[in-house]
Design an enzyme around this catalytic site. Structure first.
Site, PDB file in Angstrom:
ATOM      1  N   ARG A   9      88.876 -15.018   3.042  1.00  0.00           N
ATOM      2  CA  ARG A   9      88.420 -14.722   1.684  1.00  0.00           C
ATOM      3  C   ARG A   9      89.361 -15.317   0.650  1.00  0.00           C
ATOM      4  O   ARG A   9      89.090 -15.232  -0.542  1.00  0.00           O
ATOM      5  CB  ARG A   9      88.439 -13.203   1.459  1.00  0.00           C
ATOM      6  CG  ARG A   9      87.270 -12.416   2.046  1.00  0.00           C
ATOM      7  CD  ARG A   9      86.192 -12.253   1.031  1.00  0.00           C
ATOM      8  NE  ARG A   9      85.539 -10.983   0.818  1.00  0.00           N
ATOM      9  CZ  ARG A   9      84.820 -10.250   1.629  1.00  0.00           C
ATOM     10  NH1 ARG A   9      84.716 -10.546   2.883  1.00  0.00           N
ATOM     11  NH2 ARG A   9      84.210  -9.166   1.213  1.00  0.00           N
TER      12      ARG A   9
ATOM     13  N   ARG B  62      70.482  -2.442  -1.462  1.00  0.00           N
ATOM     14  CA  ARG B  62      70.854  -2.602  -0.051  1.00  0.00           C
ATOM     15  C   ARG B  62      71.140  -1.255   0.603  1.00  0.00           C
ATOM     16  O   ARG B  62      71.735  -0.372   0.002  1.00  0.00           O
ATOM     17  CB  ARG B  62      72.107  -3.484   0.013  1.00  0.00           C
ATOM     18  CG  ARG B  62      72.700  -3.610   1.391  1.00  0.00           C
ATOM     19  CD  ARG B  62      73.529  -4.842   1.509  1.00  0.00           C
ATOM     20  NE  ARG B  62      74.819  -4.724   0.843  1.00  0.00           N
ATOM     21  CZ  ARG B  62      75.788  -5.613   1.006  1.00  0.00           C
ATOM     22  NH1 ARG B  62      75.596  -6.667   1.765  1.00  0.00           N
ATOM     23  NH2 ARG B  62      76.937  -5.444   0.383  1.00  0.00           N
TER      24      ARG B  62
ATOM     25  N   LYS C 144      75.144 -12.624   4.429  1.00  0.00           N
ATOM     26  CA  LYS C 144      76.006 -13.075   5.533  1.00  0.00           C
ATOM     27  C   LYS C 144      75.882 -12.167   6.745  1.00  0.00           C
ATOM     28  O   LYS C 144      75.771 -12.644   7.859  1.00  0.00           O
ATOM     29  CB  LYS C 144      77.486 -13.107   5.097  1.00  0.00           C
ATOM     30  CG  LYS C 144      77.811 -14.151   4.059  1.00  0.00           C
ATOM     31  CD  LYS C 144      79.321 -14.343   3.893  1.00  0.00           C
ATOM     32  CE  LYS C 144      80.059 -13.093   3.459  1.00  0.00           C
ATOM     33  NZ  LYS C 144      79.696 -12.628   2.101  1.00  0.00           N
TER      34      LYS C 144
ATOM     35  N   ARG D 173      83.360  -7.350  -7.516  1.00  0.00           N
ATOM     36  CA  ARG D 173      83.468  -8.129  -6.274  1.00  0.00           C
ATOM     37  C   ARG D 173      83.053  -9.581  -6.499  1.00  0.00           C
ATOM     38  O   ARG D 173      83.613 -10.495  -5.911  1.00  0.00           O
ATOM     39  CB  ARG D 173      82.634  -7.478  -5.165  1.00  0.00           C
ATOM     40  CG  ARG D 173      83.330  -6.237  -4.608  1.00  0.00           C
ATOM     41  CD  ARG D 173      82.388  -5.316  -3.883  1.00  0.00           C
ATOM     42  NE  ARG D 173      81.844  -5.919  -2.705  1.00  0.00           N
ATOM     43  CZ  ARG D 173      80.655  -5.622  -2.209  1.00  0.00           C
ATOM     44  NH1 ARG D 173      79.890  -4.719  -2.797  1.00  0.00           N
ATOM     45  NH2 ARG D 173      80.237  -6.194  -1.116  1.00  0.00           N
TER      46      ARG D 173
ATOM     47  N   ARG E 117      76.234   1.655   0.693  1.00  0.00           N
ATOM     48  CA  ARG E 117      77.682   1.480   0.759  1.00  0.00           C
ATOM     49  C   ARG E 117      78.326   1.956  -0.530  1.00  0.00           C
ATOM     50  O   ARG E 117      77.781   1.753  -1.611  1.00  0.00           O
ATOM     51  CB  ARG E 117      78.021   0.003   0.964  1.00  0.00           C
ATOM     52  CG  ARG E 117      78.072  -0.388   2.397  1.00  0.00           C
ATOM     53  CD  ARG E 117      78.214  -1.865   2.599  1.00  0.00           C
ATOM     54  NE  ARG E 117      79.220  -2.496   1.758  1.00  0.00           N
ATOM     55  CZ  ARG E 117      79.620  -3.753   1.912  1.00  0.00           C
ATOM     56  NH1 ARG E 117      79.098  -4.492   2.885  1.00  0.00           N
ATOM     57  NH2 ARG E 117      80.509  -4.272   1.119  1.00  0.00           N
TER      58      ARG E 117
HETATM   59  P1  AMP Z   1      82.330  -7.012   3.041  1.00  0.00           P
HETATM   60  O1  AMP Z   1      81.628  -6.040   3.906  1.00  0.00           O
HETATM   61  O2  AMP Z   1      82.622  -8.332   3.743  1.00  0.00           O
HETATM   62  O3  AMP Z   1      81.666  -7.216   1.713  1.00  0.00           O
HETATM   63  O4  AMP Z   1      83.795  -6.394   2.733  1.00  0.00           O
HETATM   64  C1  AMP Z   1      83.935  -5.165   2.047  1.00  0.00           C
HETATM   65  C2  AMP Z   1      85.324  -5.065   1.437  1.00  0.00           C
HETATM   66  O5  AMP Z   1      86.309  -5.136   2.473  1.00  0.00           O
HETATM   67  C3  AMP Z   1      85.715  -6.192   0.477  1.00  0.00           C
HETATM   68  O6  AMP Z   1      85.232  -5.952  -0.842  1.00  0.00           O
HETATM   69  C4  AMP Z   1      87.222  -6.149   0.560  1.00  0.00           C
HETATM   70  O7  AMP Z   1      87.775  -5.059  -0.162  1.00  0.00           O
HETATM   71  C5  AMP Z   1      87.458  -5.863   2.028  1.00  0.00           C
HETATM   72  N1  AMP Z   1      87.553  -7.117   2.836  1.00  0.00           N
HETATM   73  C6  AMP Z   1      86.703  -7.544   3.808  1.00  0.00           C
HETATM   74  N2  AMP Z   1      87.111  -8.715   4.329  1.00  0.00           N
HETATM   75  C7  AMP Z   1      88.255  -9.037   3.665  1.00  0.00           C
HETATM   76  C8  AMP Z   1      89.162 -10.139   3.728  1.00  0.00           C
HETATM   77  N3  AMP Z   1      88.975 -11.163   4.587  1.00  0.00           N
HETATM   78  N4  AMP Z   1      90.229 -10.131   2.881  1.00  0.00           N
HETATM   79  C9  AMP Z   1      90.442  -9.114   2.034  1.00  0.00           C
HETATM   80  N5  AMP Z   1      89.638  -8.056   1.901  1.00  0.00           N
HETATM   81  C10 AMP Z   1      88.546  -8.010   2.706  1.00  0.00           C
END
Ligand code: AMP
Length: 217
Positions: A88, A123, A13, A167, A156
């Site tokens: 989400r 990654r 994404k 996740r 990360r």
């Molecule tokens: P990402 O980089 O999108 O994979 O987000 C990393 C982490 O941030 C996720 O595993 C969640 O803990 C948190 N996070 C990001 N976006 C959201 C969201 N819309 N709602 C809740 N937690 C989020």
């Protein structure tokens, strides 16, 4: 254009969002990047979000909804935006509807779990810009450093196999139902409902780019 990209963590994404945002000249709004920045700055939000993120859990809806409402009210969003990582959960999607945020397209990038795990552990990211690389499929020009700035790349904290599995579980339970939500919404012929498409996220970056552009035509 007000686009939502859905898909499991590590579906590509972030990389595809950056490409689409450049192509359509709209801002990329990545809630994950916003949260990582808040954590590294040690803000109130960052302190509240950190432990959820490290465990692969979602940050509570109320915090996320406030964060996104504030962000999309900014001037650069006037001609559209792309949401990468939001919504989400169903309450997050409903909050967008209730706030009359007229999303025009929702696209799901579909990638099987086994591929997600393999990709996530290989990654690397450039923390300054959020640029994403993958040692197997999209390596940097020089190992371990960002193509543009030459700065070091990092893994990360949540890209280890155990957290990735958590996740994915959270994704299946809480986020996947959104695809049904948006598919049903698109099937009603009500005015101003977003178009919904699902594309195959397996293949080269260029092939996936092309599928996204076709879905957005
Ligand atoms: P990402 O980089 O999108 O994979 O987000 C990393 C982490 O941030 C996720 O595993 C969640 O803990 C948190 N996070 C990001 N976006 C959201 C969201 N819309 N709602 C809740 N937690 C989020």
């Amino acid at each position: 254009m007000r686009i939502i990209l859905l898909g499991p963590p590590g579906a590509g994404k972030g990389t595809q969002a950056a490409f689409l945002c450049q192509h359509f000249n709209i801002p990329q709004i990545s809630t994950g990047d916003m949260l990582r920045q808040a954590v590294s700055l040690g803000t109130d939000l960052g302190q509240q979000a950190q432990s959820y993120m490290q465990q692969g859990q979602l940050v509570p809806d109320a915090l996320m909804i406030d964060l996104i409402k504030e962000r999309i009210a900014q001037k650069d969003c006037i001609n559209g935006f792309l949401l990468d990582g939001f919504p989400r959960t169903l309450p997050q999607a409903e909050a967008l509807q209730q706030a009359n945020v007229a999303i025009t397209e929702v696209i799901e990038i579909d990638v099987p779990d086994a591929e997600i795990i393999q990709r996530a552990v290989s990654r690397l990211i450039h923390p300054g810009s959020g640029r994403v690389y993958n040692v197997l499929t999209n390596p940097p020009k020089h190992p371990g450093v960002d193509d543009i700035t030459g700065e070091p790349l990092i893994q990360r904290a949540d890209d280890n196999e155990q957290t990735v599995r958590k996740r994915l579980e959270v994704y299946h339970q809480q986020t996947l139902p959104l695809t049904t939500y948006y598919a049903k919404l698109a099937a009603t012929s009500a005015p101003n409902v977003p178009k919904f498409s699902r594309i195959n996220g397996v293949g080269t970056l260029e092939a996936v780019n092309q599928r996204l552009l076709n879905a957005l035509k």
